[in-house]
Design a protein around this motif. Structure first.
Motif, PDB file in Angstrom:
ATOM      1  N   LYS A  49       0.955  -0.960   0.369  1.00 33.93           N
ATOM      2  CA  LYS A  49       0.602   0.395   0.004  1.00 33.93           C
ATOM      3  C   LYS A  49       0.691   1.395  -0.083  1.00 33.93           C
ATOM      4  N   GLN A  50       2.292   1.461   0.475  1.00 40.56           N
ATOM      5  CA  GLN A  50       2.732   2.617   0.860  1.00 40.56           C
ATOM      6  C   GLN A  50       3.864   2.322  -0.639  1.00 40.56           C
ATOM      7  N   ALA A  51       4.209   1.454  -0.860  1.00 40.13           N
ATOM      8  CA  ALA A  51       5.103   1.175  -2.228  1.00 40.13           C
ATOM      9  C   ALA A  51       5.814   1.950  -2.595  1.00 40.13           C
ATOM     10  N   LEU A  52       4.772   2.643  -3.400  1.00 39.23           N
ATOM     11  CA  LEU A  52       5.456   3.978  -4.080  1.00 39.23           C
ATOM     12  C   LEU A  52       5.310   4.858  -3.146  1.00 39.23           C
ATOM     13  N   TYR A  53       4.797   5.598  -2.393  1.00 41.76           N
ATOM     14  CA  TYR A  53       5.299   6.372  -1.392  1.00 41.76           C
ATOM     15  C   TYR A  53       6.788   6.448  -1.156  1.00 41.76           C
ATOM     16  N   ILE A  54       7.238   5.043  -0.047  1.00 42.24           N
ATOM     17  CA  ILE A  54       8.439   4.821  -0.182  1.00 42.24           C
ATOM     18  C   ILE A  54       9.695   4.828  -1.214  1.00 42.24           C
ATOM     19  N   THR A  55       9.018   4.469  -2.445  1.00 41.99           N
ATOM     20  CA  THR A  55       9.707   4.828  -3.279  1.00 41.99           C
ATOM     21  C   THR A  55      10.073   5.963  -4.288  1.00 41.99           C
ATOM     22  N   LYS A  56       8.749   7.041  -3.765  1.00 44.11           N
ATOM     23  CA  LYS A  56       9.195   8.224  -4.335  1.00 44.11           C
ATOM     24  C   LYS A  56      10.315   8.587  -3.791  1.00 44.11           C
ATOM     25  N   ARG A  57       9.994   9.127  -2.272  1.00 42.71           N
ATOM     26  CA  ARG A  57      11.166   9.492  -0.763  1.00 42.71           C
ATOM     27  C   ARG A  57      12.295   8.773  -1.378  1.00 42.71           C
ATOM     28  N   ALA A  58      12.525   7.414  -1.164  1.00 44.09           N
ATOM     29  CA  ALA A  58      13.714   6.989  -1.294  1.00 44.09           C
ATOM     30  C   ALA A  58      14.568   7.395  -2.506  1.00 44.09           C
ATOM     31  N   VAL A  59      13.742   7.647  -3.806  1.00 45.85           N
ATOM     32  CA  VAL A  59      14.348   7.655  -5.346  1.00 45.85           C
ATOM     33  C   VAL A  59      14.794   9.761  -4.810  1.00 45.85           C
ATOM     34  N   LYS A  60      14.168  10.122  -4.110  1.00 48.64           N
ATOM     35  CA  LYS A  60      14.284  11.674  -3.832  1.00 48.64           C
ATOM     36  C   LYS A  60      15.523  12.005  -3.099  1.00 48.64           C
ATOM     37  N   SER A  61      15.377  11.041  -2.441  1.00 50.34           N
ATOM     38  CA  SER A  61      16.538  11.521  -1.262  1.00 50.34           C
ATOM     39  C   SER A  61      17.746  10.603  -2.277  1.00 50.34           C
ATOM     40  N   LEU A  89      19.163  10.512  -5.333  1.00 46.08           N
ATOM     41  CA  LEU A  89      18.791  10.699  -6.780  1.00 46.08           C
ATOM     42  C   LEU A  89      20.413  11.801  -7.253  1.00 46.08           C
ATOM     43  N   PHE A  90      20.169  12.517  -6.694  1.00 49.32           N
ATOM     44  CA  PHE A  90      21.151  13.537  -7.070  1.00 49.32           C
ATOM     45  C   PHE A  90      22.712  12.644  -6.630  1.00 49.32           C
ATOM     46  N   PHE A  91      22.789  12.376  -5.297  1.00 48.66           N
ATOM     47  CA  PHE A  91      23.909  12.134  -4.802  1.00 48.66           C
ATOM     48  C   PHE A  91      24.586  10.484  -5.216  1.00 48.66           C
ATOM     49  N   ASN A  92      23.372   9.523  -5.613  1.00 48.41           N
ATOM     50  CA  ASN A  92      23.581   8.429  -6.631  1.00 48.41           C
ATOM     51  C   ASN A  92      24.114   8.829  -8.197  1.00 48.41           C
ATOM     52  N   LEU A  93      23.542   9.299  -9.131  1.00 48.97           N
ATOM     53  CA  LEU A  93      23.660   9.737 -10.329  1.00 48.97           C
ATOM     54  C   LEU A  93      25.414  10.122 -10.155  1.00 48.97           C
ATOM     55  N   SER A  94      25.724  11.005  -9.307  1.00 49.29           N
ATOM     56  CA  SER A  94      26.920  12.212  -9.722  1.00 49.29           C
ATOM     57  C   SER A  94      27.963  10.782  -8.586  1.00 49.29           C
ATOM     58  N   VAL A  95      27.713   9.714  -8.145  1.00 45.15           N
ATOM     59  CA  VAL A  95      28.714   9.180  -7.671  1.00 45.15           C
ATOM     60  C   VAL A  95      28.799   8.042  -8.100  1.00 45.15           C
ATOM     61  N   SER A  96      27.754   7.560  -9.056  1.00 45.66           N
ATOM     62  CA  SER A  96      27.760   6.418 -10.782  1.00 45.66           C
ATOM     63  C   SER A  96      28.449   7.335 -11.256  1.00 45.66           C
TER      64      SER A  96
END
Length: 178
Positions: free
Chosen positions: A37-49, A51-58
């Protein structure tokens, strides 16, 4: 609460010890099923937190690996999957468990958590006030004004963070943290 703490630590160690991408993906799939039930909500929070860091490191790893002649795709996908799984687990766990009670075993951790949460709430409220004030004063969406608004808000929060950090450092020194 002790069982929750042990479960949390054991789960984090399990995720960190997984060497195969298949098992990490399986663990993530189980988490997604548990939080259906909360999968989309938690996924959005995880991606937002992340995105920038993982993108730059990758991107940095991709450039260095490419220059050295190493195929970077498998490792980049593996490490990003692992980081996302850990982040998703932490968000899911603290969505179900009260974070304040979880850290109540330590007076120092509880104090640091309260400082952090009060600062987050304060900054969030101030940002919402800025946004509402901006919307109340601007009728049309003018991109140049939006850029000025964002710049002014950033300047405010930067100076506020510097001022607050000095005050919090003094308060923590007074309480014997360092």
């Amino acid at each position: 609460m002790v069982l929750y703490r042990l479960f949390f630590i054991a789960s984090l160690l399990l995720i960190l010890s997984l060497k195969e991408m298949v098992f990490t993906a399986l663990f993530l799939a189980v988490l997604l099923l548990l939080s259906y039930k909360q999968a989309l909500y938690i996924t959005k929070r995880a991606v937002k937190s992340l995105l920038f860091f993982n993108l730059s490191v990758s991107l940095g790893y991709f450039i260095v690996a490419s220059l050295k002649g190493i195929d970077p795709y498998h490792y980049i996908f593996y490490i990003n999957l692992k980081v996302f799984t850990i982040t998703y687990f932490v968000f899911y766990f603290f969505h179900k468990i009260n974070m304040v009670e979880f850290f109540a075993f330590s007076k120092d951790l509880s104090f640091l958590l309260m400082i952090t949460l009060s600062q987050i709430i304060s900054y969030k409220k101030t940002y919402e006030d800025f946004t509402l004030a901006y919307k109340a004063r601007v009728i049309k969406k003018l991109h140049s004004r939006e850029k000025k608004f964002i710049l002014r808000v950033f300047e405010f929060f930067f100076s506020k963070a510097l001022k607050d950090s000095k005050e919090r450092t003094l308060a923590m020194k007074a309480r014997g943290f360092f």
